[in-house]
Design an enzyme around this catalytic site. Structure first.
Site, short mmCIF file in Angstrom:
data_model
loop_
_atom_site.label_atom_id
_atom_site.label_comp_id
_atom_site.label_asym_id
_atom_site.label_seq_id
_atom_site.Cartn_x
_atom_site.Cartn_y
_atom_site.Cartn_z
N HIS A 152 7.40 22.81 72.27
CA HIS A 152 8.19 21.77 71.61
C HIS A 152 7.45 21.26 70.38
CE1 HIS A 152 5.78 18.24 72.98
NE2 HIS A 152 5.54 18.98 74.05
N GLU A 198 11.22 17.13 73.66
CA GLU A 198 10.62 17.23 75.00
C GLU A 198 10.06 15.91 75.47
OE1 GLU A 198 7.23 17.91 77.85
OE2 GLU A 198 7.23 17.00 75.85
N HIS A 297 -1.61 11.83 74.26
CA HIS A 297 -0.63 10.88 73.71
C HIS A 297 -1.30 9.75 72.94
CE1 HIS A 297 3.05 11.98 76.45
NE2 HIS A 297 2.67 12.97 75.63
#
Length: 802
Positions: A152, A198, A297
């Site tokens: 993704h 995603e 992240h």
């Protein structure tokens, strides 16, 4: 003077060989886990690593979440790269199809959430040389399936997305270049998917399901990232068949434990694997970066934190696996998903076999191993050499002889007591391999110093056999009833413990028969002669230990020198007939008992002193390699997950258990260690325990993550901000937020089930100025005017649309 034996079961050789073995194995495991293989100077045909790195730098210049301008720029760049790549290839347009999918959309509900998503996926299909059907043919033959490779290209709104999933994206581009070379043309169709969305509910993969070409593949390779650099692990797979193709990777890395952990919810995130397997019914695998999770992240998920070696590690695995799947012309069985057991050894060898095979091997070994040891024990008994649990022997019969003490029970209960206490301390500390070693040594060495026993090593191995037997029964049940393959080390550990015990039983066949030993001791006592040992010191030590063990509060003070006339007479008769030894049976011959280890039973003097090193070589390497690999992977993958909502107790218990298993092979030999190593490890344990209890648990390299959510009620305009994180820390963070200074915090347990271990603190937030109040837009910033919608219901078809 006796010659020095460098392999004897004495302190010097034991400390040396065990230290060297553990040091070498642990260094090898750490190097495999922490270092990366170098990328090749001459990559395969069609692969351009310089271009791959340039692509990665370009698409990770900005945060590019779905529905952002930066995301649109990344999409445009990827499309231009695909078109430019195809313009320079020799495969024609009939063999390569580029699909710029702006049509596929998905609508679905989950709990209280309903999602409508418009896809912007990029798809390239390289038709296989054996594929003679149209991609949109609804009646495609089952044997004409293809291979899907997915990554993704969207990132989270808080990171650049270099490994999540930039490396996967550039790997897909390089796979396109690889498979469009005429020499690399695959037999099966390869569908390369760059999906968008995603990070939000796996929307990109769900939109792909709505496209006709989603019916072409029957297997998939999903490229993902949950860290920042490092090795790309084979994270999970659907079955044995597809897993075997990963075995062709140049540097395989991974264990089935990660897949089982994912299934059990130890990692609170999902990948497109879920959509492809559970909803599309494809067989395949996840190849993903798994550490360091502290950078997952975050803004540190950038090209600065990764390397070209990481890119090559994922790309090489993707090339090998996809090439194997695309060359496989067997007919796929979508209904058959036989679970697999798989793991690598030092990143060089990849082992894979069916879970059914694991179950069959476990059952076989659970039956054969105990029967074998029982058979050996019976053979020892028939040979009159079974000193296990033998308390005493008699020269003639139990009616008229004073017993000759064998001390076969001595040391039987030492290992489980020491093992239990040391393990309890490790679990209590939730850390420290050194704690287990120091405590075990103190208890076992102390017991050996006070009451030496030649059987302590054998009894320790027997207890390990019992423990590993129970453990294997447990994992066999899990494998059969719950398809959990993570217990595969128990099979190999039990096998090695079993073989070590076989050696112990065989070793006793070299001991003198109990009757012969008893007769010799009787002769020596009655004749006033010394036993035929190599050392008088050893004899005196053994006699002293014998006296100590026999004495109780009811023992006569003269019992040690007491002689009856019958005994004296018998001794004289034996002495008269001593010259006829050559004609007497073996039990009546003088024995050279050798030199036992200081203070141990006299009958053990002739046992080979080198057997221990064979036993240790069987036990340690296999257990350390398998358990050490799992311990490193779980620690690196899970140590940051309590901030996601995982229970710390489960993680700490798992790490403590793995730590105990890692050092358990030392247990049967630890009483031969001198005090130097345990003392050093004890001091290390104290120092690191103090540091771990005092030091602040988070740092720049090991950040604490919290969940930030702002909710605006479009009907009432109520604006609520919440932070969710670890109890005791999230309150301090929320209290320092400027918007919370004038508001009261309301901290409670979150409603989301997966975050029940965390605390959520809420307060009234600042009003979000989505549009400037001075702008000329008609709806200004009134929340009630943010969304205008109508819902139509078609009664004739019973369908609704927005």
């Amino acid at each position: 003077m006796a010659r020095y034996n460098p392999l004897a079961f004495t302190s010097g050789p034991v400390v040396f060989f065990i230290t060297i073995t553990y040091t070498a194995l642990l260094i090898a495991l750490l190097l495999t886990h922490l270092t990366l293989p170098s990328y090749p100077s001459h990559p395969p045909l069609g692969i351009n690593l310089t271009q791959a790195w340039s692509d990665l730098e370009h698409i990770t210049r900005e945060f590019h979440p779905y529905n952002s301008h930066a995301n649109d720029n990344v999409r445009a760049y990827l499309l231009s790269r695909i078109e430019h790549m195809m313009a320079s290839k020799k495969l024609g347009s009939d063999q390569v199809q580029i699909i710029d999918d702006n049509i596929s959309n998905a609508t679905f509900s989950s709990g209280n959430t309903t999602v409508y998503f418009e896809g912007t996926n990029l798809i390239v299909a390289v038709r296989g040389s054996h594929d003679d059907q149209a991609f949109n043919d609804r009646n495609r033959r089952p044997d004409n399936g293809g291979v899907l490779v997915n990554a993704h290209y969207d990132s989270v709104s808080s990171g650049y997305g270099a490994t999540d999933d930039g490396v996967g994206v550039v790997s897909v581009l390089q796979l396109l270049s690889f498979f469009t070379e005429p020499k690399n043309w695959p037999k099966r169709t390869v569908v390369l998917l760059l999906n968008n969305g995603e990070e939000d509910f796996l929307n990109g993969a769900k939109a792909f399901m709505r496209h006709d070409i989603s019916q072409v593949p029957h297997t998939f390779v999903n490229l993902e990232g949950a860290g920042a650099g490092g090795r790309a692990a084979m994270f999970r797979s659907t079955d044995t068949h597809v897993t075997r193709f990963y075995r062709k990777s140049e540097h395989p890395f991974g264990t089935v434990v990660s897949g089982d952990g994912f299934k059990k919810g130890l990692v609170r995130s999902e990948t497109d694997y879920k959509v492809f397997f559970e909803e599309l019914g494809l067989a395949g695998l996840d190849i993903a970066f798994i550490e360091p999770r502290a950078k997952y992240h975050t803004i540190e998920d950038s090209t600065r934190e990764t390397s070209l070696n990481s890119v090559w590690h994922m790309l090489s695995a993707a090339i090998a696996t996809t090439s194997g799947l695309a060359a496989d012309t067997s007919t796929p069985d979508r209904e058959s998903h036989d679970d697999a057991v798989w793991f690598d050894i030092f990143g060089k060898v990849f082992i894979v076999f069916q879970l059914h095979t694991f179950f069959a091997l476990c059952v076989t070994l659970l039956v054969v191993a105990p029967l074998t040891l029982i058979g050996l024990a019976w053979s020892l008994h028939k040979a009159d050499r079974n000193y296990l649990f033998a308390r005493k022997a008699f020269v003639y019969s139990a009616d008229d002889d004073e017993p000759i003490h064998l001390y076969g029970w001595r040391g039987f209960f030492r290992f489980p007591i020491a093992f239990g206490i040391a393990t309890s301390i490790v679990v209590g500390l939730a850390m420290m391999l050194s704690a287990w070693f120091a405590v075990s040594w103190f208890l076992l060495h102390g017991a050996d110093a006070m009451r030496p026993s030649a059987l302590q090593r054998m009894y320790s191995l027997l207890w390990l056999f019992i423990g590993s037997f129970c453990l294997l029964v447990f994992f066999t049940i899990l494998a059969n009833n719950h398809q959990v393959a993570a217990g595969y080390p128990s099979l190999f550990c039990f096998a090695t413990v079993f073989l070590a015990n076989v050696l112990s039983f065989l070793e006793l066949f070299l001991a003198p028969p109990k009757s012969a030993y008893a007769w010799n001791v009787h002769q020596n006592a009655d004749g006033g002669s010394r036993p035929l040992t190599s050392s008088a010191t050893a004899a005196r030590s053994d006699n002293r230990a014998t006296t100590d063990d026999d004495a109780t509060e009811t023992t006569s003070l003269l019992s040690g020198n007491r002689r009856s006339f019958a005994r004296h007479d018998a001794g004289r008769r034996d002495a008269i007939n001593e010259g006829a030894n050559s004609q007497e049976p073996e039990s009546r011959r003088r024995l050279d008992l050798g030199q036992p280890h200081s203070g141990e039973q006299e009958w053990s003097g002739k046992l080979p002193s080198w057997i221990w090193i064979v036993q240790f070589s069987l036990l340690a390497p296999m257990i350390v390699i398998l358990v050490g690999q799992i311990a490193l992977l779980l620690t690196s993958a899970l140590y940051q997950t309590p901030s996601d909502g995982n229970s710390p107790l489960y993680i700490y218990t798992s790490i403590a258990a793995l730590a105990v298993f890692l050092v358990a092979p030392i247990g049967p030999f630890i009483h031969r260690f001198t005090h130097h190593v345990p003392t050093f490890l004890f001091l290390l344990c104290v120092a690191t325990t103090i540091y771990n209890l005092v030091a602040f648990p988070f740092s720049e390299q090991h950040k604490l993550k919290v969940y930030f959510v702002q909710r605006v009620d479009c009907d009432t305009g109520v604006n609520t901000v919440s932070l969710t994180g670890l109890d005791g820390y999230v309150q301090r963070i929320a209290g320092n937020m400027p918007s919370a200074q004038q508001s009261s915090l309301n901290c409670s347990t979150p409603d989301i089930v997966t975050r029940k271990e965390l605390r959520m603190c809420e307060w009234e937030g600042l009003h979000p100025n989505v549009v400037s109040p001075t702008s000329q837009y008609s709806n200004k910033t009134r929340a009630t005017d943010w969304i205008d919608y109508e819902i139509f219901h078609d009664d004739s078809n019973n369908r609704g649309r927005r």
